[in-house]
Design a protein around this motif. Structure first.
Motif, mmCIF file in Angstrom:
data_model
loop_
_atom_site.group_PDB
_atom_site.id
_atom_site.type_symbol
_atom_site.label_atom_id
_atom_site.label_comp_id
_atom_site.label_asym_id
_atom_site.label_seq_id
_atom_site.Cartn_x
_atom_site.Cartn_y
_atom_site.Cartn_z
ATOM 1 N N LEU A 124 -8.024 5.204 -8.214
ATOM 2 C CA LEU A 124 -8.349 5.227 -6.696
ATOM 3 C C LEU A 124 -7.462 5.402 -5.587
ATOM 4 C CD1 LEU A 124 -11.477 2.810 -6.671
ATOM 5 C CD2 LEU A 124 -11.457 5.456 -7.023
ATOM 6 N N TYR A 125 -6.211 4.912 -5.807
ATOM 7 C CA TYR A 125 -5.010 5.109 -4.971
ATOM 8 C C TYR A 125 -4.557 6.642 -5.255
ATOM 9 C CZ TYR A 125 -0.128 5.069 -3.207
ATOM 10 O OH TYR A 125 0.851 5.264 -2.359
ATOM 11 N N ALA A 126 -4.441 7.102 -6.385
ATOM 12 C CA ALA A 126 -4.104 8.718 -6.735
ATOM 13 C C ALA A 126 -5.144 9.552 -6.059
ATOM 14 C CB ALA A 126 -4.160 8.834 -8.159
ATOM 15 N N THR A 140 -5.322 -0.894 6.954
ATOM 16 C CA THR A 140 -6.111 -2.052 6.868
ATOM 17 C C THR A 140 -5.652 -2.871 5.682
ATOM 18 O OG1 THR A 140 -7.573 -0.681 5.748
ATOM 19 C CG2 THR A 140 -8.091 -0.790 8.326
ATOM 20 N N GLN A 141 -5.085 -2.118 4.748
ATOM 21 C CA GLN A 141 -4.756 -3.079 3.672
ATOM 22 C C GLN A 141 -4.061 -4.285 3.805
ATOM 23 O OE1 GLN A 141 -3.371 -0.534 0.142
ATOM 24 N NE2 GLN A 141 -1.408 -1.536 0.548
ATOM 25 N N LEU A 142 -3.209 -4.107 4.789
ATOM 26 C CA LEU A 142 -2.395 -5.395 5.185
ATOM 27 C C LEU A 142 -3.352 -6.554 5.714
ATOM 28 C CD1 LEU A 142 0.320 -6.933 4.967
ATOM 29 C CD2 LEU A 142 0.592 -5.549 7.279
ATOM 30 N N PRO A 202 -9.659 1.361 -3.292
ATOM 31 C CA PRO A 202 -8.348 0.874 -3.643
ATOM 32 C C PRO A 202 -7.721 -0.106 -2.858
ATOM 33 C CG PRO A 202 -8.482 2.983 -2.878
ATOM 34 C CD PRO A 202 -9.975 2.813 -2.863
ATOM 35 N N THR A 203 -8.053 -0.069 -1.462
ATOM 36 C CA THR A 203 -7.126 -1.319 -0.503
ATOM 37 C C THR A 203 -7.915 -2.572 -0.976
ATOM 38 O OG1 THR A 203 -8.960 -0.582 1.032
ATOM 39 C CG2 THR A 203 -6.872 0.414 1.382
ATOM 40 N N LEU A 204 -9.121 -2.600 -1.236
ATOM 41 C CA LEU A 204 -9.834 -3.925 -1.568
ATOM 42 C C LEU A 204 -9.035 -4.515 -2.786
ATOM 43 C CD1 LEU A 204 -13.693 -3.868 -1.157
ATOM 44 C CD2 LEU A 204 -12.046 -5.588 -0.497
ATOM 45 N N ALA A 205 -9.029 -3.386 -4.062
ATOM 46 C CA ALA A 205 -8.471 -3.827 -5.190
ATOM 47 C C ALA A 205 -6.866 -4.175 -5.284
ATOM 48 C CB ALA A 205 -8.565 -2.724 -6.282
ATOM 49 N N PHE A 206 -6.365 -3.333 -4.468
ATOM 50 C CA PHE A 206 -4.782 -3.604 -4.253
ATOM 51 C C PHE A 206 -4.486 -5.147 -3.435
ATOM 52 C CE2 PHE A 206 -0.686 -3.114 -1.927
ATOM 53 C CZ PHE A 206 0.091 -3.009 -2.891
ATOM 54 N N SER A 207 -5.349 -5.383 -2.534
ATOM 55 C CA SER A 207 -5.103 -6.580 -1.808
ATOM 56 C C SER A 207 -5.351 -7.823 -2.792
ATOM 57 C CB SER A 207 -6.238 -6.492 -0.528
ATOM 58 O OG SER A 207 -5.703 -5.324 0.131
ATOM 59 N N SER A 288 9.955 5.131 -11.667
ATOM 60 C CA SER A 288 9.978 4.608 -10.195
ATOM 61 C C SER A 288 8.850 3.723 -9.845
ATOM 62 C CB SER A 288 9.807 5.921 -9.470
ATOM 63 O OG SER A 288 10.861 7.026 -9.529
ATOM 64 N N TRP A 289 7.644 4.096 -10.493
ATOM 65 C CA TRP A 289 6.599 3.080 -10.472
ATOM 66 C C TRP A 289 7.122 1.673 -10.863
ATOM 67 C CZ3 TRP A 289 3.227 3.380 -6.871
ATOM 68 C CH2 TRP A 289 2.554 4.253 -6.332
ATOM 69 N N GLN A 290 7.656 1.681 -12.231
ATOM 70 C CA GLN A 290 8.031 0.303 -12.495
ATOM 71 C C GLN A 290 9.098 -0.494 -11.612
ATOM 72 O OE1 GLN A 290 6.473 -1.108 -15.159
ATOM 73 N NE2 GLN A 290 5.180 0.671 -15.032
ATOM 74 N N VAL A 311 6.682 -5.477 3.185
ATOM 75 C CA VAL A 311 7.940 -4.865 2.653
ATOM 76 C C VAL A 311 7.352 -3.599 2.369
ATOM 77 C CG1 VAL A 311 9.745 -4.739 1.352
ATOM 78 C CG2 VAL A 311 9.117 -7.037 2.501
ATOM 79 N N HIS A 312 6.351 -3.453 1.388
ATOM 80 C CA HIS A 312 5.932 -2.138 0.837
ATOM 81 C C HIS A 312 5.510 -1.099 1.945
ATOM 82 C CE1 HIS A 312 3.639 0.769 -1.236
ATOM 83 N NE2 HIS A 312 2.397 0.356 -0.977
ATOM 84 N N MET A 313 4.917 -1.707 3.067
ATOM 85 C CA MET A 313 4.398 -0.860 4.152
ATOM 86 C C MET A 313 5.565 -0.516 5.218
ATOM 87 S SD MET A 313 0.516 -2.244 4.551
ATOM 88 C CE MET A 313 0.046 -1.379 5.992
#
Ligand SMILES: Nc1nc2[nH]cnc2c(=O)[nH]1
Length: 377
Positions: A124-126, A140-142, A202-207, A288-290, A311-313
């Motif tokens: 879903l991010y893609a 809003t993910q944070l 994706p924001t819900l699943a990532f968080s 790079s993703w790894q 840090v990611h954001m």
């Protein structure tokens, strides 16, 4: 002064200070991995979408290729296997605590749930990145991560963490990098209910995955005592390898079930720089993703899911600057908004680091006090 007179006490404090120094070095290193991974991913994604001549395709095709991107996010886990064996494994504690269900089942269900969550947020991010609303919603993910960590992991927030989160939200909002994969605008695609669901999930699943990873380290992996009863870096590699393996399998099924695999040949032929560069850009993206994921999981283990997300954001304005330098996109410049966002990132990281510094200092002071009381008793 007094601790110098008692070599054992001075020794304990010294050990704690050395441990803390190593911890800071690991935190910096994982932060560096996140920044490097985020930068390489965005540079390579832009390269990929420019070479793929997306803007010349019809709108339907502009939204395709997302199972491939999701698979790339998880496929390169085998490069971590040699590293896993290189990292020292502390001795297993003799008798694992008896628990219900048995530790193996608990670890397996942790990894399977994380694998599913990661495959969902990768896919879903893609897709969500192709929608106009993503730039607004990603911040809003944070907030979601903070809520999950507060309620599920019982993470305590102080004013420095809250200041850090506020700066991060502003920094990400104003400093996000240019993304050449965004299709030509079509309101029916970008503002319908389906679009909002694609943006929210994706924001819900990532968080949620960040929260579950932290819970997994603290409440599952440490408790199995396979690595003693401490958190060690080997856990990061183990979790990343197994979770990526499960997520990659799910994405592979998605790629075949959706029929998207049939488009791969056409994609490689269409690539402006030729099939060799097409292959190289996919390999580069997967590696790079790894790099990014090991840094992210490392910070979840060492600090918390919220810090990892911060840090990611905070990498956004740095990535935006690199994209401006590397590509010649129309209207993409490092103007005052992004410069402000970069300053916001620095302040956000400084504020969170200060909170961590205070916690670590308190640990040393408490040990000092305890030892002083013991020696007086
Ligand atoms: N949802 C989501 N998935 C991601 N995968 C990599 N980065 C992100 C992100 O920021 N959000």
């Amino acid at each position: 002064m007094e601790e110098l007179q008692d070599p054992e006490r001075g020794g304990e404090i010294l050990t704690l200070e050395v441990k803390q120094r190593k911890w800071w070095i690991s935190v910096f290193f994982c932060g560096f991995l996140i920044f490097t991974g985020d930068s390489l991913v965005m540079l390579l994604l832009n390269f990929y979408y420019v070479q793929d001549k997306r803007s010349e395709s019809d709108q339907n095709r502009q939204y395709r290729g997302t199972w491939t991107q999701a698979l790339l996010q998880n496929a390169a886990f085998p490069i971590l296997i040699p590293l896993f064996f290189l990292f020292p494994s502390p001795k297993q504690k003799a008798e694992p605590v008896s628990s219900d269900p048995p530790p193996f089942l608990r670890v397996l269900s942790l990894y399977v749930s994380l694998g599913v969550l990661v495959s969902v947020h990768s896919k879903l991010y893609a897709l969500a990145k192709l929608y106009v609303g993503w730039g607004i919603l990603v911040s809003t993910q944070l907030i979601l991560t903070s809520l999950f960590l507060a309620f599920i992991n019982r993470l305590k927030f102080n004013r420095w963490i809250i200041v850090s989160i506020t700066f991060t939200l502003a920094s990400d909002f104003f400093g996000s990098p240019e993304f050449s994969g965004a299709p030509d605008e079509d309101e029916s695609y970008t503002y319908g209910i389906k679009a909002w669901l694609i943006l929210i999930f994706p924001t819900l699943a990532f968080s949620l995955s960040l929260s579950l990873m932290q819970l997994g380290f603290e409440k599952v992996l440490v408790k199995t005592k396979r690595y003693g009863d401490k958190k060690v870096f080997r856990m990061v590699l183990e979790m990343q390898i197994v979770v990526s393996f499960i997520a990659a399998l799910i994405c592979l099924v998605g790629l075949f079930a959706s029929g998207e695999f049939k488009e791969l040949n056409g994609d490689s032929v269409r690539f402006k720089k030729g099939e060799g560069y097409y292959g190289l850009s996919l390999v580069g993206l997967a590696i790079s993703w790894q790099v990014w994921a090991v840094g992210l999981l490392g910070l979840v283990l060492l600090v918390s899911g919220v810090f990892a997300d911060v840090v990611h954001m905070c990498a956004s304005p740095v990535v935006a600057l690199l994209v401006v330098l590397a590509f010649d996109f129309k209207d993409d410049e490092f103007g005052w908004q992004r410069r402000g966002a970069l300053l916001g990132s620095v302040l956000a990281l400084a504020s969170y680091s200060y909170s961590l510094y205070k916690t670590k200092k308190k640990d040393v002071e408490e040990l000092n006090k305890r030892e002083l009381n013991n020696s007086e008793a």
